[in-house]
Design a protein around this motif. Sequence first.
Motif, PDB file in Angstrom:
ATOM      1  N   ASP A  39      35.208 -44.566  59.975  1.00  0.00           N
ATOM      2  CA  ASP A  39      35.876 -45.203  58.836  1.00  0.00           C
ATOM      3  C   ASP A  39      34.893 -46.127  58.139  1.00  0.00           C
ATOM      4  O   ASP A  39      34.111 -46.826  58.778  1.00  0.00           O
ATOM      5  CB  ASP A  39      37.089 -45.998  59.330  1.00  0.00           C
ATOM      6  CG  ASP A  39      37.948 -46.487  58.180  1.00  0.00           C
ATOM      7  OD1 ASP A  39      37.490 -47.405  57.474  1.00  0.00           O
ATOM      8  OD2 ASP A  39      39.057 -45.972  58.010  1.00  0.00           O
ATOM      9  N   ILE A  40      34.920 -46.150  56.807  1.00  0.00           N
ATOM     10  CA  ILE A  40      33.967 -46.977  56.053  1.00  0.00           C
ATOM     11  C   ILE A  40      34.082 -48.453  56.389  1.00  0.00           C
ATOM     12  O   ILE A  40      33.116 -49.204  56.317  1.00  0.00           O
ATOM     13  CB  ILE A  40      34.133 -46.744  54.530  1.00  0.00           C
ATOM     14  CG1 ILE A  40      32.952 -47.356  53.769  1.00  0.00           C
ATOM     15  CG2 ILE A  40      35.457 -47.324  54.027  1.00  0.00           C
ATOM     16  CD1 ILE A  40      32.907 -46.948  52.321  1.00  0.00           C
ATOM     17  N   THR A  41      35.282 -48.897  56.815  1.00  0.00           N
ATOM     18  CA  THR A  41      35.465 -50.311  57.163  1.00  0.00           C
ATOM     19  C   THR A  41      34.796 -50.656  58.483  1.00  0.00           C
ATOM     20  O   THR A  41      34.611 -51.824  58.795  1.00  0.00           O
ATOM     21  CB  THR A  41      36.965 -50.648  57.248  1.00  0.00           C
ATOM     22  OG1 THR A  41      37.575 -49.793  58.238  1.00  0.00           O
ATOM     23  CG2 THR A  41      37.643 -50.451  55.922  1.00  0.00           C
ATOM     24  N   ASP A  42      34.428 -49.632  59.291  1.00  0.00           N
ATOM     25  CA  ASP A  42      33.766 -49.868  60.572  1.00  0.00           C
ATOM     26  C   ASP A  42      32.256 -49.837  60.450  1.00  0.00           C
ATOM     27  O   ASP A  42      31.548 -50.118  61.410  1.00  0.00           O
ATOM     28  CB  ASP A  42      34.214 -48.809  61.594  1.00  0.00           C
ATOM     29  CG  ASP A  42      35.707 -48.910  61.898  1.00  0.00           C
ATOM     30  OD1 ASP A  42      36.227 -50.033  61.857  1.00  0.00           O
ATOM     31  OD2 ASP A  42      36.328 -47.866  62.151  1.00  0.00           O
ATOM     32  N   ARG A  43      31.749 -49.431  59.298  1.00  0.00           N
ATOM     33  CA  ARG A  43      30.311 -49.318  59.137  1.00  0.00           C
ATOM     34  C   ARG A  43      29.646 -50.688  59.081  1.00  0.00           C
ATOM     35  O   ARG A  43      30.193 -51.649  58.555  1.00  0.00           O
ATOM     36  CB  ARG A  43      29.987 -48.533  57.857  1.00  0.00           C
ATOM     37  CG  ARG A  43      30.383 -47.067  57.913  1.00  0.00           C
ATOM     38  CD  ARG A  43      29.998 -46.370  56.632  1.00  0.00           C
ATOM     39  NE  ARG A  43      30.354 -44.957  56.660  1.00  0.00           N
ATOM     40  CZ  ARG A  43      30.129 -44.120  55.665  1.00  0.00           C
ATOM     41  NH1 ARG A  43      29.572 -44.566  54.546  1.00  0.00           N
ATOM     42  NH2 ARG A  43      30.475 -42.852  55.764  1.00  0.00           N
ATOM     43  N   LYS A  44      28.429 -50.740  59.594  1.00  0.00           N
ATOM     44  CA  LYS A  44      27.654 -51.971  59.554  1.00  0.00           C
ATOM     45  C   LYS A  44      27.002 -52.123  58.185  1.00  0.00           C
ATOM     46  O   LYS A  44      26.506 -51.159  57.604  1.00  0.00           O
ATOM     47  CB  LYS A  44      26.580 -51.954  60.646  1.00  0.00           C
ATOM     48  CG  LYS A  44      27.117 -51.875  62.068  1.00  0.00           C
ATOM     49  CD  LYS A  44      27.922 -53.098  62.431  1.00  0.00           C
ATOM     50  CE  LYS A  44      28.362 -53.052  63.889  1.00  0.00           C
ATOM     51  NZ  LYS A  44      29.184 -54.224  64.260  1.00  0.00           N
ATOM     52  N   ASN A  45      27.030 -53.353  57.693  1.00  0.00           N
ATOM     53  CA  ASN A  45      26.420 -53.649  56.391  1.00  0.00           C
ATOM     54  C   ASN A  45      25.011 -54.198  56.588  1.00  0.00           C
ATOM     55  O   ASN A  45      24.827 -55.219  57.258  1.00  0.00           O
ATOM     56  CB  ASN A  45      27.260 -54.678  55.632  1.00  0.00           C
ATOM     57  CG  ASN A  45      28.632 -54.149  55.275  1.00  0.00           C
ATOM     58  OD1 ASN A  45      28.780 -52.984  54.928  1.00  0.00           O
ATOM     59  ND2 ASN A  45      29.638 -54.992  55.379  1.00  0.00           N
ATOM     60  N   ILE A  46      24.050 -53.527  56.005  1.00  0.00           N
ATOM     61  CA  ILE A  46      22.656 -53.946  56.122  1.00  0.00           C
ATOM     62  C   ILE A  46      22.134 -54.353  54.751  1.00  0.00           C
ATOM     63  O   ILE A  46      22.226 -53.584  53.786  1.00  0.00           O
ATOM     64  CB  ILE A  46      21.781 -52.817  56.706  1.00  0.00           C
ATOM     65  CG1 ILE A  46      22.243 -52.490  58.128  1.00  0.00           C
ATOM     66  CG2 ILE A  46      20.303 -53.219  56.691  1.00  0.00           C
ATOM     67  CD1 ILE A  46      21.457 -51.366  58.780  1.00  0.00           C
ATOM     68  N   LEU A  47      21.614 -55.573  54.673  1.00  0.00           N
ATOM     69  CA  LEU A  47      21.044 -56.070  53.425  1.00  0.00           C
ATOM     70  C   LEU A  47      19.539 -55.834  53.430  1.00  0.00           C
ATOM     71  O   LEU A  47      18.827 -56.332  54.312  1.00  0.00           O
ATOM     72  CB  LEU A  47      21.347 -57.560  53.254  1.00  0.00           C
ATOM     73  CG  LEU A  47      20.722 -58.241  52.029  1.00  0.00           C
ATOM     74  CD1 LEU A  47      21.207 -57.593  50.736  1.00  0.00           C
ATOM     75  CD2 LEU A  47      21.042 -59.739  52.032  1.00  0.00           C
ATOM     76  N   ILE A  48      19.054 -55.073  52.454  1.00  0.00           N
ATOM     77  CA  ILE A  48      17.628 -54.809  52.301  1.00  0.00           C
ATOM     78  C   ILE A  48      17.086 -55.765  51.246  1.00  0.00           C
ATOM     79  O   ILE A  48      17.487 -55.712  50.082  1.00  0.00           O
ATOM     80  CB  ILE A  48      17.381 -53.358  51.855  1.00  0.00           C
ATOM     81  CG1 ILE A  48      17.974 -52.374  52.874  1.00  0.00           C
ATOM     82  CG2 ILE A  48      15.892 -53.097  51.664  1.00  0.00           C
ATOM     83  CD1 ILE A  48      18.052 -50.951  52.334  1.00  0.00           C
ATOM     84  N   ILE A  49      16.184 -56.640  51.646  1.00  0.00           N
ATOM     85  CA  ILE A  49      15.578 -57.585  50.700  1.00  0.00           C
ATOM     86  C   ILE A  49      14.137 -57.137  50.480  1.00  0.00           C
ATOM     87  O   ILE A  49      13.255 -57.369  51.310  1.00  0.00           O
ATOM     88  CB  ILE A  49      15.637 -59.027  51.233  1.00  0.00           C
ATOM     89  CG1 ILE A  49      17.075 -59.405  51.610  1.00  0.00           C
ATOM     90  CG2 ILE A  49      15.092 -59.994  50.180  1.00  0.00           C
ATOM     91  CD1 ILE A  49      17.205 -60.780  52.228  1.00  0.00           C
ATOM     92  N   GLU A  50      13.909 -56.487  49.364  1.00  0.00           N
ATOM     93  CA  GLU A  50      12.624 -55.827  49.077  1.00  0.00           C
ATOM     94  C   GLU A  50      12.429 -55.789  47.567  1.00  0.00           C
ATOM     95  O   GLU A  50      13.303 -55.314  46.840  1.00  0.00           O
ATOM     96  CB  GLU A  50      12.652 -54.415  49.667  1.00  0.00           C
ATOM     97  CG  GLU A  50      11.578 -53.481  49.211  1.00  0.00           C
ATOM     98  CD  GLU A  50      10.193 -53.893  49.663  1.00  0.00           C
ATOM     99  OE1 GLU A  50       9.390 -54.296  48.784  1.00  0.00           O
ATOM    100  OE2 GLU A  50       9.920 -53.814  50.875  1.00  0.00           O
ATOM    101  N   ASP A  51      11.281 -56.286  47.064  1.00  0.00           N
ATOM    102  CA  ASP A  51      11.075 -56.333  45.616  1.00  0.00           C
ATOM    103  C   ASP A  51      10.451 -55.066  45.052  1.00  0.00           C
ATOM    104  O   ASP A  51      10.284 -54.942  43.846  1.00  0.00           O
ATOM    105  CB  ASP A  51      10.262 -57.561  45.213  1.00  0.00           C
ATOM    106  CG  ASP A  51       8.854 -57.553  45.776  1.00  0.00           C
ATOM    107  OD1 ASP A  51       8.558 -56.662  46.607  1.00  0.00           O
ATOM    108  OD2 ASP A  51       8.063 -58.427  45.398  1.00  0.00           O
ATOM    109  N   ASP A  52      10.118 -54.101  45.923  1.00  0.00           N
ATOM    110  CA  ASP A  52       9.644 -52.799  45.477  1.00  0.00           C
ATOM    111  C   ASP A  52      10.859 -51.877  45.398  1.00  0.00           C
ATOM    112  O   ASP A  52      11.406 -51.454  46.420  1.00  0.00           O
ATOM    113  CB  ASP A  52       8.607 -52.254  46.462  1.00  0.00           C
ATOM    114  CG  ASP A  52       7.960 -50.964  45.972  1.00  0.00           C
ATOM    115  OD1 ASP A  52       8.678 -50.130  45.392  1.00  0.00           O
ATOM    116  OD2 ASP A  52       6.756 -50.792  46.184  1.00  0.00           O
ATOM    117  N   ASP A  53      11.273 -51.567  44.165  1.00  0.00           N
ATOM    118  CA  ASP A  53      12.503 -50.793  43.967  1.00  0.00           C
ATOM    119  C   ASP A  53      12.478 -49.441  44.667  1.00  0.00           C
ATOM    120  O   ASP A  53      13.481 -49.000  45.229  1.00  0.00           O
ATOM    121  CB  ASP A  53      12.764 -50.592  42.477  1.00  0.00           C
ATOM    122  CG  ASP A  53      13.152 -51.880  41.773  1.00  0.00           C
ATOM    123  OD1 ASP A  53      13.601 -52.811  42.476  1.00  0.00           O
ATOM    124  OD2 ASP A  53      13.015 -51.960  40.541  1.00  0.00           O
ATOM    125  N   SER A  54      11.328 -48.771  44.627  1.00  0.00           N
ATOM    126  CA  SER A  54      11.250 -47.437  45.228  1.00  0.00           C
ATOM    127  C   SER A  54      11.417 -47.505  46.742  1.00  0.00           C
ATOM    128  O   SER A  54      12.088 -46.655  47.346  1.00  0.00           O
ATOM    129  CB  SER A  54       9.918 -46.771  44.869  1.00  0.00           C
ATOM    130  OG  SER A  54       8.826 -47.523  45.361  1.00  0.00           O
TER     131      SER A  54
END
Length: 231
Positions: free
Chosen positions: A2-17
Amino acid sequence: MDITDRKNILIIEDDDSVAEGLADILAGYGYNALKSSNASDSIQKLSDNRIDLIVLDVHLGDENGYELCKKIRMDSDIPVIFLTACNSEMELIRGFQSGGDDYVTKPFRMQELLVRIQALLRRTARSGHEKKITGELELDINRCHIFKNKKSVELSTTEWRIAAVLIEHYPAAVSREELLYQVWDKDAMYVEENTLNVNISRVREKLGRYDGQQYIETVRGIGYRWSVDVK
Protein backbone atom coordinates in the motif's frame (compact mmCIF):
# COMPACT_ATOMS: atom_id res chain seq x y z
CA MET A 1 2.55 -2.69 -0.89
CA ASP A 2 0.00 0.00 0.00
CA ILE A 3 1.32 3.47 -0.86
CA THR A 4 0.70 4.59 2.74
CA ASP A 5 3.18 1.92 3.93
CA ARG A 6 5.99 3.06 1.67
CA LYS A 7 9.02 4.76 3.15
CA ASN A 8 9.58 8.38 2.19
CA ILE A 9 13.13 9.21 1.16
CA LEU A 10 14.24 12.81 0.70
CA ILE A 11 16.99 13.26 -1.90
CA ILE A 12 18.92 16.49 -1.34
CA GLU A 13 21.02 16.94 -4.48
CA ASP A 14 21.62 20.08 -6.59
CA ASP A 15 22.41 18.09 -9.75
CA ASP A 16 18.98 17.61 -11.33
CA SER A 17 20.01 14.65 -13.47
CA VAL A 18 21.45 12.77 -10.48
CA ALA A 19 18.40 13.56 -8.36
CA GLU A 20 16.01 12.44 -11.10
CA GLY A 21 17.93 9.21 -11.63
CA LEU A 22 17.97 8.38 -7.92
CA ALA A 23 14.28 9.19 -7.56
CA ASP A 24 13.31 6.94 -10.47
CA ILE A 25 15.33 3.99 -9.21
CA LEU A 26 14.08 4.36 -5.62
CA ALA A 27 10.50 4.55 -6.88
CA GLY A 28 11.12 1.31 -8.77
CA TYR A 29 12.07 -0.35 -5.49
CA GLY A 30 8.89 0.78 -3.76
CA TYR A 31 10.04 3.99 -2.06
CA ASN A 32 8.39 7.41 -2.27
CA ALA A 33 11.17 9.74 -3.40
CA LEU A 34 11.04 13.48 -2.75
CA LYS A 35 13.64 15.81 -4.23
CA SER A 36 15.24 19.02 -3.04
CA SER A 37 18.18 21.01 -4.39
CA ASN A 38 18.92 23.44 -1.57
CA ALA A 39 18.92 23.85 2.22
CA SER A 40 15.86 26.05 2.66
CA ASP A 41 13.62 23.87 0.50
CA SER A 42 14.91 20.76 2.29
CA ILE A 43 13.98 22.15 5.70
CA GLN A 44 10.52 23.00 4.37
CA LYS A 45 10.00 19.51 2.95
CA LEU A 46 11.07 17.99 6.28
CA SER A 47 8.49 20.16 8.00
CA ASP A 48 5.70 19.33 5.56
CA ASN A 49 6.28 15.59 5.11
CA ARG A 50 6.99 12.45 7.12
CA ILE A 51 10.51 11.62 5.97
CA ASP A 52 12.01 8.23 6.89
CA LEU A 53 15.52 8.70 5.47
CA ILE A 54 17.62 11.40 3.80
CA VAL A 55 20.15 10.96 0.99
CA LEU A 56 22.26 14.12 1.24
CA ASP A 57 24.89 15.36 -1.19
CA VAL A 58 27.81 17.02 0.57
CA HIS A 59 28.23 19.77 -2.03
CA LEU A 60 25.12 21.92 -2.43
CA GLY A 61 24.91 25.28 -4.13
CA ASP A 62 23.79 27.40 -1.16
CA GLU A 63 25.24 25.42 1.76
CA ASN A 64 27.39 22.34 2.25
CA GLY A 65 25.70 19.15 3.35
CA TYR A 66 27.55 18.96 6.66
CA GLU A 67 26.12 22.27 7.85
CA LEU A 68 22.66 21.29 6.65
CA CYS A 69 22.92 17.98 8.52
CA LYS A 70 23.76 19.85 11.73
CA LYS A 71 20.62 21.94 11.30
CA ILE A 72 18.52 18.84 10.70
CA ARG A 73 19.98 17.21 13.81
CA MET A 74 18.80 20.10 15.99
CA ASP A 75 15.29 18.68 16.02
CA SER A 76 15.32 15.42 14.05
CA ASP A 77 16.91 11.98 14.26
CA ILE A 78 16.02 10.93 10.69
CA PRO A 79 18.78 8.68 9.26
CA VAL A 80 21.13 10.50 6.87
CA ILE A 81 23.32 8.95 4.18
CA PHE A 82 25.92 11.31 2.71
CA LEU A 83 26.85 11.25 -0.96
CA THR A 84 30.25 12.72 -1.78
CA ALA A 85 33.09 12.55 -4.28
CA CYS A 86 35.62 12.73 -1.42
CA ASN A 87 36.70 9.58 0.41
CA SER A 88 39.41 10.93 2.69
CA GLU A 89 39.40 9.94 6.35
CA MET A 90 38.89 13.55 7.45
CA GLU A 91 35.82 13.87 5.25
CA LEU A 92 34.41 10.65 6.70
CA ILE A 93 34.97 11.92 10.24
CA ARG A 94 33.43 15.29 9.41
CA GLY A 95 30.36 13.56 8.02
CA PHE A 96 29.78 11.46 11.12
CA GLN A 97 30.51 14.37 13.47
CA SER A 98 27.86 16.48 11.74
CA GLY A 99 25.28 13.78 12.47
CA GLY A 100 25.43 11.52 9.43
CA ASP A 101 24.70 7.80 9.77
CA ASP A 102 26.41 6.46 6.66
CA TYR A 103 28.59 7.56 3.77
CA VAL A 104 28.63 6.57 0.08
CA THR A 105 31.39 7.79 -2.23
CA LYS A 106 30.71 8.82 -5.84
CA PRO A 107 30.73 7.14 -8.25
CA PHE A 108 28.77 4.43 -6.48
CA ARG A 109 26.82 1.35 -7.47
CA MET A 110 23.09 1.85 -6.99
CA GLN A 111 22.79 -1.59 -5.42
CA GLU A 112 25.25 -0.55 -2.72
CA LEU A 113 23.19 2.55 -1.90
CA LEU A 114 19.99 0.48 -1.79
CA VAL A 115 21.56 -2.01 0.63
CA ARG A 116 22.71 0.81 2.90
CA ILE A 117 19.25 2.42 2.80
CA GLN A 118 17.60 -0.88 3.71
CA ALA A 119 20.06 -1.48 6.56
CA LEU A 120 19.50 1.98 8.05
CA LEU A 121 15.73 1.68 7.83
CA ARG A 122 15.85 -1.73 9.55
CA ARG A 123 18.09 -0.35 12.28
CA THR A 124 15.78 2.61 12.82
CA ALA A 125 12.72 0.37 13.04
CA ARG A 126 14.47 -1.96 15.47
CA SER A 127 15.83 0.72 17.80
CA GLY A 128 12.80 2.97 17.66
CA HIS A 129 15.14 5.88 18.39
CA GLU A 130 14.11 5.90 22.03
CA LYS A 131 13.64 9.32 23.55
CA LYS A 132 13.05 10.61 27.04
CA ILE A 133 11.66 13.97 28.14
CA THR A 134 12.70 15.60 31.40
CA GLY A 135 11.97 19.24 32.15
CA GLU A 136 13.11 21.28 29.14
CA LEU A 137 15.37 18.48 27.94
CA GLU A 138 14.85 15.81 25.29
CA LEU A 139 17.25 12.88 25.29
CA ASP A 140 17.92 10.90 22.13
CA ILE A 141 19.15 7.66 23.68
CA ASN A 142 20.33 6.07 20.44
CA ARG A 143 22.36 9.09 19.38
CA CYS A 144 23.63 9.87 22.88
CA HIS A 145 22.48 13.45 22.59
CA ILE A 146 20.52 16.00 24.61
CA PHE A 147 18.43 18.86 23.26
CA LYS A 148 17.22 21.79 25.36
CA ASN A 149 14.28 23.68 23.89
CA LYS A 150 15.15 22.05 20.53
CA LYS A 151 18.76 23.27 20.67
CA SER A 152 21.65 20.82 20.95
CA VAL A 153 23.52 20.71 24.26
CA GLU A 154 27.20 20.00 23.65
CA LEU A 155 28.24 17.37 26.19
CA SER A 156 31.42 15.33 26.25
CA THR A 157 31.07 11.54 26.18
CA THR A 158 31.71 11.39 29.93
CA GLU A 159 29.18 14.13 30.67
CA TRP A 160 26.56 12.36 28.54
CA ARG A 161 27.16 9.07 30.37
CA ILE A 162 26.73 10.74 33.75
CA ALA A 163 23.40 12.27 32.72
CA ALA A 164 22.22 9.03 31.08
CA VAL A 165 23.03 6.87 34.13
CA LEU A 166 21.25 9.22 36.54
CA ILE A 167 18.21 9.46 34.26
CA GLU A 168 18.11 5.68 33.85
CA HIS A 169 17.98 5.26 37.64
CA TYR A 170 15.41 8.03 38.24
CA PRO A 171 13.93 8.55 40.83
CA ALA A 172 16.53 6.58 42.84
CA ALA A 173 19.85 8.01 43.94
CA VAL A 174 23.08 6.57 42.52
CA SER A 175 26.10 6.13 44.76
CA ARG A 176 29.37 7.73 43.77
CA GLU A 177 30.97 4.29 43.48
CA GLU A 178 28.23 3.00 41.16
CA LEU A 179 28.35 6.15 39.06
CA LEU A 180 32.12 5.87 38.70
CA TYR A 181 31.81 2.24 37.65
CA GLN A 182 29.02 2.82 35.12
CA VAL A 183 30.63 5.89 33.57
CA TRP A 184 34.27 4.79 33.51
CA ASP A 185 33.74 1.00 33.61
CA LYS A 186 36.99 -0.92 34.21
CA ASP A 187 39.00 2.31 34.48
CA ALA A 188 36.94 3.57 37.42
CA MET A 189 39.57 2.53 39.99
CA TYR A 190 42.04 4.93 38.37
CA VAL A 191 39.70 7.94 38.35
CA GLU A 192 40.47 10.58 40.95
CA GLU A 193 37.72 11.58 43.39
CA ASN A 194 37.68 15.15 42.11
CA THR A 195 37.18 14.06 38.49
CA LEU A 196 33.57 13.07 39.16
CA ASN A 197 32.93 16.33 41.02
CA VAL A 198 34.27 18.37 38.11
CA ASN A 199 32.21 16.50 35.53
CA ILE A 200 29.03 16.76 37.62
CA SER A 201 29.59 20.52 37.87
CA ARG A 202 30.04 20.80 34.11
CA VAL A 203 26.84 18.87 33.38
CA ARG A 204 24.90 21.05 35.83
CA GLU A 205 26.26 24.21 34.22
CA LYS A 206 25.47 23.08 30.66
CA LEU A 207 21.96 21.86 31.45
CA GLY A 208 21.00 24.85 33.59
CA ARG A 209 17.96 24.77 35.87
CA TYR A 210 14.33 23.80 35.56
CA ASP A 211 11.77 25.62 37.70
CA GLY A 212 14.64 26.91 39.81
CA GLN A 213 16.17 23.52 40.58
CA GLN A 214 19.22 21.79 39.18
CA TYR A 215 18.69 18.65 37.15
CA ILE A 216 21.24 16.81 39.30
CA GLU A 217 20.99 17.01 43.07
CA THR A 218 23.49 15.83 45.66
CA VAL A 219 22.22 13.20 48.10
CA ARG A 220 24.38 13.49 51.19
CA GLY A 221 26.11 10.31 52.22
CA ILE A 222 25.04 8.50 49.04
CA GLY A 223 25.83 10.24 45.77
CA TYR A 224 23.63 11.94 43.19
CA ARG A 225 20.05 11.85 41.94
CA TRP A 226 18.24 13.17 38.86
CA SER A 227 15.72 15.58 40.35
CA VAL A 228 13.32 16.33 37.46
CA ASP A 229 10.48 14.02 36.39
CA VAL A 230 11.41 11.72 33.49
CA LYS A 231 8.84 10.64 30.88
